[in-house]
Design a protein around this motif. Structure first.
Motif, mmCIF file in Angstrom:
data_model
loop_
_atom_site.group_PDB
_atom_site.id
_atom_site.type_symbol
_atom_site.label_atom_id
_atom_site.label_comp_id
_atom_site.label_asym_id
_atom_site.label_seq_id
_atom_site.Cartn_x
_atom_site.Cartn_y
_atom_site.Cartn_z
ATOM 1 N N CYS B 96 -9.234 -17.026 -30.355
ATOM 2 C CA CYS B 96 -10.730 -16.594 -30.819
ATOM 3 C C CYS B 96 -11.041 -16.939 -31.899
ATOM 4 O O CYS B 96 -9.901 -17.555 -32.681
ATOM 5 C CB CYS B 96 -10.616 -15.102 -30.280
ATOM 6 N N LEU B 117 -6.668 -10.311 -21.591
ATOM 7 C CA LEU B 117 -7.645 -9.594 -22.120
ATOM 8 C C LEU B 117 -8.135 -8.564 -21.103
ATOM 9 O O LEU B 117 -8.494 -7.386 -21.262
ATOM 10 C CB LEU B 117 -8.852 -10.280 -22.678
ATOM 11 N N GLU B 118 -8.282 -9.284 -19.647
ATOM 12 C CA GLU B 118 -8.783 -8.347 -18.693
ATOM 13 C C GLU B 118 -8.118 -7.225 -18.336
ATOM 14 O O GLU B 118 -8.623 -6.354 -17.936
ATOM 15 C CB GLU B 118 -8.857 -9.274 -17.190
ATOM 16 N N THR B 127 -14.467 -8.433 -10.241
ATOM 17 C CA THR B 127 -15.170 -9.254 -11.213
ATOM 18 C C THR B 127 -14.937 -10.565 -11.798
ATOM 19 O O THR B 127 -13.458 -10.635 -11.968
ATOM 20 C CB THR B 127 -15.554 -8.078 -12.658
ATOM 21 N N LYS B 128 -15.680 -11.574 -11.714
ATOM 22 C CA LYS B 128 -15.178 -12.906 -12.109
ATOM 23 C C LYS B 128 -15.524 -13.371 -13.465
ATOM 24 O O LYS B 128 -16.815 -13.373 -13.473
ATOM 25 C CB LYS B 128 -15.638 -14.101 -10.949
ATOM 26 N N ILE B 129 -14.935 -13.610 -14.495
ATOM 27 C CA ILE B 129 -15.218 -13.896 -15.966
ATOM 28 C C ILE B 129 -15.330 -15.427 -15.860
ATOM 29 O O ILE B 129 -14.290 -16.063 -15.565
ATOM 30 C CB ILE B 129 -14.337 -13.308 -16.753
ATOM 31 N N SER B 130 -16.474 -15.652 -16.223
ATOM 32 C CA SER B 130 -16.551 -17.338 -16.404
ATOM 33 C C SER B 130 -16.580 -17.598 -17.857
ATOM 34 O O SER B 130 -16.272 -18.981 -18.237
ATOM 35 C CB SER B 130 -17.925 -17.828 -15.531
ATOM 36 N N HIS B 131 -17.034 -16.827 -18.751
ATOM 37 C CA HIS B 131 -16.994 -17.079 -20.227
ATOM 38 C C HIS B 131 -16.595 -15.721 -21.027
ATOM 39 O O HIS B 131 -17.205 -14.763 -20.707
ATOM 40 C CB HIS B 131 -18.430 -17.435 -20.457
ATOM 41 N N LEU B 132 -15.901 -15.969 -21.829
ATOM 42 C CA LEU B 132 -15.355 -14.927 -22.901
ATOM 43 C C LEU B 132 -15.445 -15.378 -24.086
ATOM 44 O O LEU B 132 -14.822 -16.583 -24.561
ATOM 45 C CB LEU B 132 -14.001 -14.760 -22.434
ATOM 46 N N GLU B 133 -15.810 -14.821 -25.211
ATOM 47 C CA GLU B 133 -15.932 -15.049 -26.505
ATOM 48 C C GLU B 133 -15.734 -13.781 -27.386
ATOM 49 O O GLU B 133 -16.251 -12.549 -27.163
ATOM 50 C CB GLU B 133 -17.650 -15.408 -26.962
ATOM 51 N N ILE B 134 -14.435 -13.844 -28.185
ATOM 52 C CA ILE B 134 -14.092 -12.871 -29.238
ATOM 53 C C ILE B 134 -14.360 -13.454 -30.529
ATOM 54 O O ILE B 134 -13.736 -14.394 -31.019
ATOM 55 C CB ILE B 134 -12.796 -12.424 -28.751
#
Ligand SMILES: [Mn+2]
Ligand SMILES: [Mn+2]
Ligand SMILES: [Zn+2]
Ligand SMILES: [Zn+2]
Lengths: 142, 142
Positions: B96, B117-118, B127-134
């Motif tokens: 990140c 993180l999850e 829940t399906k995470i397709s994009h993550l930004e920190i």
DNA sequence: GTCGAAATTTGGAATTATTCTAATTCGGAA
DNA sequence: TTCCGAATTAGAATAATTCCAAATTTCGAC
């Protein structure tokens, strides 16, 4: 941190004349009330439209001014997803945001007890974090 | 995930004619080479300026087109800080971003071993995470 | 209550990162 | 070499946000 109760129809006139050192004008009260009324993370333009219902003379420039005042006094959080327009959130507790790709709607996500994000990151000794934003996109499980 | 070595002066002509299913045109090679050459998270305009040095005829629209192609094929990451203009990052590993408020410079921050993180978030089952930004902002410790 | 100063609001113009458009050029396959 | 779809290009358009300067409101002092 102060705690403003979230109720279906917050009455702007119930807010004290000053919050967190910020003078609460009629317009700032209205903008804050709009944001507290729903947990749907409205954009500045959404806030403008809703505020106009009770205050038809308010201007978009004023909504931007009020939002910036409320955010800088920590009465409201600003939420960003990539390059989309900013959204505003009344939830002042520690949380991050998940956008459902199907509906576009944004949901608050809370952290599991006791874990600090800083514990997960290899940050140089002594780093001071002043701002942190975590944004997720995806689909809710079927 | 592919691994493109990061070197001081990557030679665009050394890239294969297709990467991750994306046809590598002359301009896409140049844009990719510019991003690989430094780890400083340039903006689209920075990339444009640097690309022009070796390819004076490239246009800004093309730089935007190339960036979008490279990002959508996971050859480059797009990085956002609040409402600032997007920046581009050649580091495809899990990390990140931290922006030093003094210099404005952006630094990669890696996650400590093994933590997901999850695991920290109260996400609805499935829940399906397709994009993550920190994104972090702050000061380096003195 | 009146007055002046300071803060806020307002409408409209300006800014600016990004996207769009339509014409031109390119590149690979046949 | 020719052809066709893809990519590039210059410039116009878009849109969220900020800026500006004038009008209004608020506040403190009197
Ligand atoms: Mn912020
Ligand atoms: Mn992205
Ligand atoms: Zn929220
Ligand atoms: Zn990076």
């Amino acid at each position: 941190m102060i705690s403003l109760e979230q109720q279906k129809n917050p009455n702007p006139e119930d807010f004290p004349s000053e919050l967190e050192g910020l003078r609460m004008t009629k317009q700032r009260r209205e903008v804050l009330a709009v944001i507290l009324a729903e947990r749907d993370h409205p954009t500045a333009n959404d806030v403008f439209t809703r505020a106009q219902e009770r205050m038809p003379t308010i201007s978009l420039a004023t909504v931007y001014n009020c939002l910036e005042a409320l955010v800088s006094h920590s009465l409201v959080r600003q939420v960003n997803f990539e390059r989309e327009s900013s959204r505003y959130c009344p939830n002042l507790s520690d949380h991050c945001h998940f956008q459902d790709e199907k509906s576009g709607k944004i949901h608050d996500v809370v952290f599991k007890g006791g874990v600090k994000l800083e514990d997960l990151l290899e940050l140089p000794q002594g780093t001071k974090i002043s701002h942190l934003e975590i944004s997720l996109k995806g689909r809710f499980g079927k």
